[in-house]
Design a protein around this motif. Structure first.
Motif, PDB file in Angstrom:
ATOM      1  N   GLY A  48      -6.776   3.362  -4.964  1.00  0.00           N
ATOM      2  CA  GLY A  48      -7.224   2.377  -4.331  1.00  0.00           C
ATOM      3  C   GLY A  48      -8.209   2.383  -3.376  1.00  0.00           C
ATOM      4  N   GLU A  83      -6.189  -3.960 -13.231  1.00  0.00           N
ATOM      5  CA  GLU A  83      -5.424  -4.635 -12.211  1.00  0.00           C
ATOM      6  C   GLU A  83      -5.587  -4.020 -10.766  1.00  0.00           C
ATOM      7  N   LEU A  84      -5.861  -2.675 -10.502  1.00  0.00           N
ATOM      8  CA  LEU A  84      -6.196  -2.151  -9.385  1.00  0.00           C
ATOM      9  C   LEU A  84      -7.442  -2.630  -8.710  1.00  0.00           C
ATOM     10  N   GLN A  85      -8.253  -2.481  -9.787  1.00  0.00           N
ATOM     11  CA  GLN A  85      -9.960  -2.956  -9.231  1.00  0.00           C
ATOM     12  C   GLN A  85      -9.776  -4.182  -9.163  1.00  0.00           C
ATOM     13  N   GLU A  86      -9.369  -5.161  -9.641  1.00  0.00           N
ATOM     14  CA  GLU A  86      -9.570  -6.576  -9.301  1.00  0.00           C
ATOM     15  C   GLU A  86      -8.955  -6.858  -7.989  1.00  0.00           C
ATOM     16  N   LYS A  87      -7.683  -6.168  -7.828  1.00  0.00           N
ATOM     17  CA  LYS A  87      -7.181  -6.464  -6.333  1.00  0.00           C
ATOM     18  C   LYS A  87      -7.955  -5.901  -5.134  1.00  0.00           C
ATOM     19  N   TYR A  88      -8.493  -4.945  -5.533  1.00  0.00           N
ATOM     20  CA  TYR A  88      -9.437  -4.400  -4.229  1.00  0.00           C
ATOM     21  C   TYR A  88     -10.954  -4.388  -4.312  1.00  0.00           C
ATOM     22  N   ARG A  96      -8.314  -2.323   3.096  1.00  0.00           N
ATOM     23  CA  ARG A  96      -7.547  -1.956   1.908  1.00  0.00           C
ATOM     24  C   ARG A  96      -6.202  -1.579   2.385  1.00  0.00           C
TER      25      ARG A  96
END
Length: 96
Positions: A48, A83-88, A96
């Motif tokens: 991330g 999901e990880l990409q959208e979060k960060y 982060r």
């Protein structure tokens, strides 16, 4: 000491020790600049974190400290990564 991994983990592109296109995260996950900018959007699919340009190992140190020749190819699973990409992706790496 950096391993200086020889390829992009996502697309397999060759990234020799003197490549200007190699990008790494804090854990030395290695990707080409194209994958980092167009696919990953500066989000490491493993941790991330963000990416920085990998330093070039000076040629005079290659014999004593050879770059890795072990290739690692594990293309990202878009469904798991999204999901990880959208979060960060909108958060600067240092936050982060």
């Amino acid at each position: 000491m950096l391993e200086i991994r020889p390829n992009c983990e996502n697309c397999g592109k060759s990234l020799p020790y003197d490549s200007e296109e190699a990008m790494i995260c804090t854990f030395e996950c290695t990707f080409c600049i194209t994958c980092v900018t167009k696919v990953l959007h500066n989000v490491c699919p493993n941790c991330g974190g963000g990416f920085e340009k990998r330093p070039v190992r000076p040629a005079r140190f290659l014999e004593k400290y050879p770059p890795s020749n072990k290739t690692l190819l594990q293309p990202i699973d878009r469904e798991k990564f999204i999901e990880l990409q959208e979060k960060y992706k909108e958060i600067p790496p240092n936050k982060r």
